[in-house]
Design a protein around this motif. Structure first.
Motif, mmCIF file in Angstrom:
data_model
loop_
_atom_site.group_PDB
_atom_site.id
_atom_site.type_symbol
_atom_site.label_atom_id
_atom_site.label_comp_id
_atom_site.label_asym_id
_atom_site.label_seq_id
_atom_site.Cartn_x
_atom_site.Cartn_y
_atom_site.Cartn_z
ATOM 1 N N THR A 189 29.397 85.920 -26.447
ATOM 2 C CA THR A 189 28.254 86.054 -25.548
ATOM 3 C C THR A 189 28.092 87.479 -25.023
ATOM 4 N N GLY A 190 28.770 88.429 -25.652
ATOM 5 C CA GLY A 190 28.643 89.820 -25.215
ATOM 6 C C GLY A 190 27.263 90.371 -25.483
ATOM 7 N N ALA A 191 26.730 90.128 -26.664
ATOM 8 C CA ALA A 191 25.354 90.553 -26.957
ATOM 9 C C ALA A 191 24.415 89.682 -26.148
ATOM 10 N N HIS A 192 23.583 90.318 -25.317
ATOM 11 C CA HIS A 192 22.696 89.570 -24.427
ATOM 12 C C HIS A 192 21.305 89.440 -25.013
ATOM 13 N N VAL A 193 20.585 88.425 -24.561
ATOM 14 C CA VAL A 193 19.169 88.299 -24.889
ATOM 15 C C VAL A 193 18.394 88.746 -23.652
ATOM 16 N N GLY A 194 17.724 89.870 -23.751
ATOM 17 C CA GLY A 194 16.978 90.388 -22.609
ATOM 18 C C GLY A 194 15.508 90.117 -22.807
ATOM 19 N N CYS A 195 14.836 91.053 -23.459
ATOM 20 C CA CYS A 195 13.388 90.929 -23.640
ATOM 21 C C CYS A 195 13.047 89.996 -24.778
ATOM 22 N N ALA B 278 27.409 89.861 -44.588
ATOM 23 C CA ALA B 278 27.467 91.175 -43.936
ATOM 24 C C ALA B 278 28.685 91.299 -43.020
ATOM 25 N N GLU B 279 28.906 92.534 -42.589
ATOM 26 C CA GLU B 279 29.917 92.801 -41.559
ATOM 27 C C GLU B 279 29.210 93.080 -40.247
ATOM 28 N N VAL B 280 29.628 92.387 -39.208
ATOM 29 C CA VAL B 280 29.009 92.553 -37.887
ATOM 30 C C VAL B 280 30.088 92.995 -36.902
ATOM 31 N N LEU B 281 29.732 93.962 -36.075
ATOM 32 C CA LEU B 281 30.633 94.379 -34.988
ATOM 33 C C LEU B 281 29.889 94.158 -33.675
ATOM 34 N N THR B 282 30.509 93.403 -32.777
ATOM 35 C CA THR B 282 29.903 93.177 -31.459
ATOM 36 C C THR B 282 30.759 93.867 -30.403
ATOM 37 N N ILE B 283 30.269 93.850 -29.179
ATOM 38 C CA ILE B 283 31.007 94.471 -28.071
ATOM 39 C C ILE B 283 32.427 93.902 -27.972
ATOM 40 N N GLU B 284 32.576 92.613 -28.322
ATOM 41 C CA GLU B 284 33.905 91.989 -28.227
ATOM 42 C C GLU B 284 34.905 92.617 -29.201
ATOM 43 N N GLY B 285 34.380 93.274 -30.256
ATOM 44 C CA GLY B 285 35.267 93.830 -31.269
ATOM 45 C C GLY B 285 35.640 95.284 -31.026
ATOM 46 N N LEU B 286 35.175 95.853 -29.917
ATOM 47 C CA LEU B 286 35.420 97.286 -29.691
ATOM 48 C C LEU B 286 36.829 97.570 -29.195
ATOM 49 N N GLY B 287 37.261 96.851 -28.189
ATOM 50 C CA GLY B 287 38.584 97.103 -27.607
ATOM 51 C C GLY B 287 39.677 96.684 -28.576
ATOM 52 N N ARG B 288 40.848 97.263 -28.432
ATOM 53 C CA ARG B 288 41.971 96.917 -29.318
ATOM 54 C C ARG B 288 43.204 96.617 -28.473
ATOM 55 N N LEU C 223 18.081 83.259 -35.011
ATOM 56 C CA LEU C 223 18.262 84.704 -34.882
ATOM 57 C C LEU C 223 19.749 85.026 -34.814
ATOM 58 N N LEU C 224 20.106 86.200 -35.305
ATOM 59 C CA LEU C 224 21.520 86.581 -35.338
ATOM 60 C C LEU C 224 22.137 86.508 -33.946
ATOM 61 N N VAL C 225 21.387 86.959 -32.924
ATOM 62 C CA VAL C 225 21.961 86.958 -31.573
ATOM 63 C C VAL C 225 22.295 85.535 -31.119
ATOM 64 N N HIS C 226 21.466 84.568 -31.498
ATOM 65 C CA HIS C 226 21.743 83.181 -31.098
ATOM 66 C C HIS C 226 22.944 82.624 -31.872
ATOM 67 N N PHE C 227 23.062 83.012 -33.140
ATOM 68 C CA PHE C 227 24.225 82.559 -33.905
ATOM 69 C C PHE C 227 25.510 83.139 -33.300
ATOM 70 N N LEU C 228 25.470 84.417 -32.933
ATOM 71 C CA LEU C 228 26.660 85.034 -32.337
ATOM 72 C C LEU C 228 27.019 84.352 -31.020
ATOM 73 N N ARG C 229 26.005 84.136 -30.188
ATOM 74 C CA ARG C 229 26.260 83.607 -28.843
ATOM 75 C C ARG C 229 26.594 82.114 -28.864
ATOM 76 N N GLU C 230 25.725 81.350 -29.552
ATOM 77 C CA GLU C 230 25.858 79.896 -29.472
ATOM 78 C C GLU C 230 26.696 79.333 -30.612
ATOM 79 N N GLY C 231 26.641 79.986 -31.783
ATOM 80 C CA GLY C 231 27.415 79.503 -32.922
ATOM 81 C C GLY C 231 28.861 79.951 -32.836
ATOM 82 N N LEU C 232 29.077 81.168 -32.439
ATOM 83 C CA LEU C 232 30.438 81.728 -32.445
ATOM 84 C C LEU C 232 31.009 81.934 -31.042
ATOM 85 N N GLY C 233 30.213 81.702 -30.015
ATOM 86 C CA GLY C 233 30.727 81.861 -28.646
ATOM 87 C C GLY C 233 30.929 83.309 -28.231
#
Lengths: 287, 175
Positions: B43-49, B79-89, B31-41
């Protein structure tokens, strides 16, 4: 939770996609993935391969001539944002705005919803009431399937194993026509416990010339409410005739009960939601 | 049967995450969330439900707000993905993050990345939302602390800050 192992294909042509489906009976089509992937994560579905339609040109978008044609991969948000629909079939945009949540509407597709045929889906009932035609392409070529012959049973449609739903064609009725959809939704899931779509046309004398009423959420598949339709045609649409048609609506339906709602409660909801949606469609027809 | 039970080969994917090109080798079922968290480190996007209800995994995919627990990583190839980590500048919070800080928009914080990313999706489409529109835009996000009042206030604060433009202070006293 993650799904079973599967092979992933993202073909760039419809022919290639049909070929992949024809070659592998265990393959399934992936559209927006918002019904299929949750089912796979729960291991309710475990296909051996997914054929993702995302890179196939021509499956997205909305065009209009005499009728409105919507590509199967058009997302709910694209339906919500469509000026074409707002002008000609606003009920489609209205219903899309009530599906799932903003994120589901980003990816969920009209074609995916119809091909999945969830018993509580909104668009199955709406397509029945609108008298839409479904276009499918398979190894035997292209064919058109009327909505009335498309939804067969729970999670089952008239699509063959190697057929892909490519578009939906919705007639735009002329004259004094009112279209509406209302649902009593489950407070947690948002799915229809009972949802009813109605398309009512008035004749020159103001009586109901034709009525198409379809119910979702309370039977194995969305279905026309023939008793309600029969009670409306030829009648002046007064609060009394509408109430009588709503009262008749459960007749002939195969209403089922489940964890959320008993068959008796759902049957009652059909009369309540039925009256509301018929009132709304009648008011819109009067203009 | 052994052959058919074998794991399909991993697939190479390339995607742009928060403006940077990233690559990975994933099973099709990842799943994309697992790739973001575990593949790319990331961890801002959480796995809840994990059932596309709670919205704690919300990210932007090609500019659309999506639940990354219900997208395959292979679907995001190209694709282009934006996560919480990419918001601040440049070490500064994004105005929405600023709003959550100023208006106490979080308690335990678990839902916060998803709430902020959903707010980002809303404010992109509708820069001046009513309170009702904000609440509807959060239809796909759950806060088990039930801190919705302050989450709505945080987004109202952010909308105002973004409307006032770049002259408004967006840096914070966080550091």
């Amino acid at each position: 939770m993650f799904p079973n192992q599967f092979a992933y294909h993202r073909p760039s042509t419809l022919e290639e996609a049909v070929g992949l489906l024809a070659a592998d009976p265990d393959a399934k089509v992936l559209a927006g993935g918002h019904s299929l992937l949750p089912a796979m994560k729960l291991r309710l579905a475990a296909p051996g391969a997914l054929v993702d339609l995302a890179s196939i040109e021509g499956l997205r978008g909305i065009s209009a001539d005499g009728a409105v044609t919507i590509g199967a991969m058009t997302t709910y948000n694209q339906l919500v944002d469509s000026d074409e629909l707002r002008a000609r079939l606003p009920v489609v945009a209205e219903v899309a705005a009530g599906v799932g949540d903003p994120q589901v509407r980003s990816l969920g597709t009209l074609g995916g919803s119809l091909a999945h045929n969830d018993p509580a889906a909104d668009f199955t009932a709406l397509m029945l009431a609108l008298g839409a035609d479904v276009t499918a392409v398979g190894s035997q070529g292209e064919r058109t399937i009327p909505a009335d012959e498309f939804f067969l049973d729970i999670l089952t449609t008239a699509l063959g194993p190697d057929e892909i739903l490519t578009a939906v064609r919705i007639p735009v009725p002329a004259g004094r026509v009112g279209m509406a959809y209302q649902k009593h939704e489950h407070p947690a899931s948002g799915y229809a416990v009972v949802g009813i779509a109605a398309v009512l046309a008035l004749g020159d004398d103001g009586t109901c010339r034709s009525a198409r009423v379809a119910v979702t959420g309370c039977a194995p598949t969305a279905t026309r409410a023939a008793a309600a339709e029969a009670a409306l045609v030829g009648q002046a649409l007064t609060p009394e005739t509408i109430a009588a048609a709503a009262q008749a609506a459960p007749g002939g339906l195969e209403i089922t009960g489940d964890l959320y709602a008993s068959a008796e409660y759902r049957s009652h909801l059909v009369t309540v939601v039925g009256r509301r949606v018929l009132e709304q469609a009648a008011a819109r027809a009067r203009g | 049967m052994a052959d058919t039970m074998a794991a399909p080969a991993k697939v190479a994917i390339t995607l742009t995450v928060n403006g940077e090109q990233r690559t990975g080798q994933v099973e099709p079922r990842t799943l994309l969330v697992h790739f973001l968290r575990e593949g790319l480190g990331l961890t801002g996007a959480h796995v809840g439900c994990d059932t596309s209800q709670c919205g704690s995994c919300v990210v932007e995919l090609n500019g659309a707000s999506v639940k990354s627990c219900t997208v395959l990583a292979v679907q995001a190839d190209g694709a282009e993905v934006l996560t919480i980590e990419g918001l601040g500048r440049d070490g500064a919070y994004h105005p929405i993050q600023e709003g959550f800080w100023e208006k106490h928009g979080l308690q335990c914080g678990y839902c916060t990345p998803g709430m902020i990313m959903s707010a980002y999706g809303l404010l992109k489409r509708n820069p001046d939302p009513s309170e009702d529109e904000i609440r509807h835009a959060l239809d796909g996000n759950l806060c088990r602390c039930t801190g919705y009042q302050n989450i709505v206030r945080s987004i109202q604060y952010a909308a105002q800050l973004m409307k006032d433009g770049p002259t408004a202070p967006v840096a914070t006293s966080a550091d």
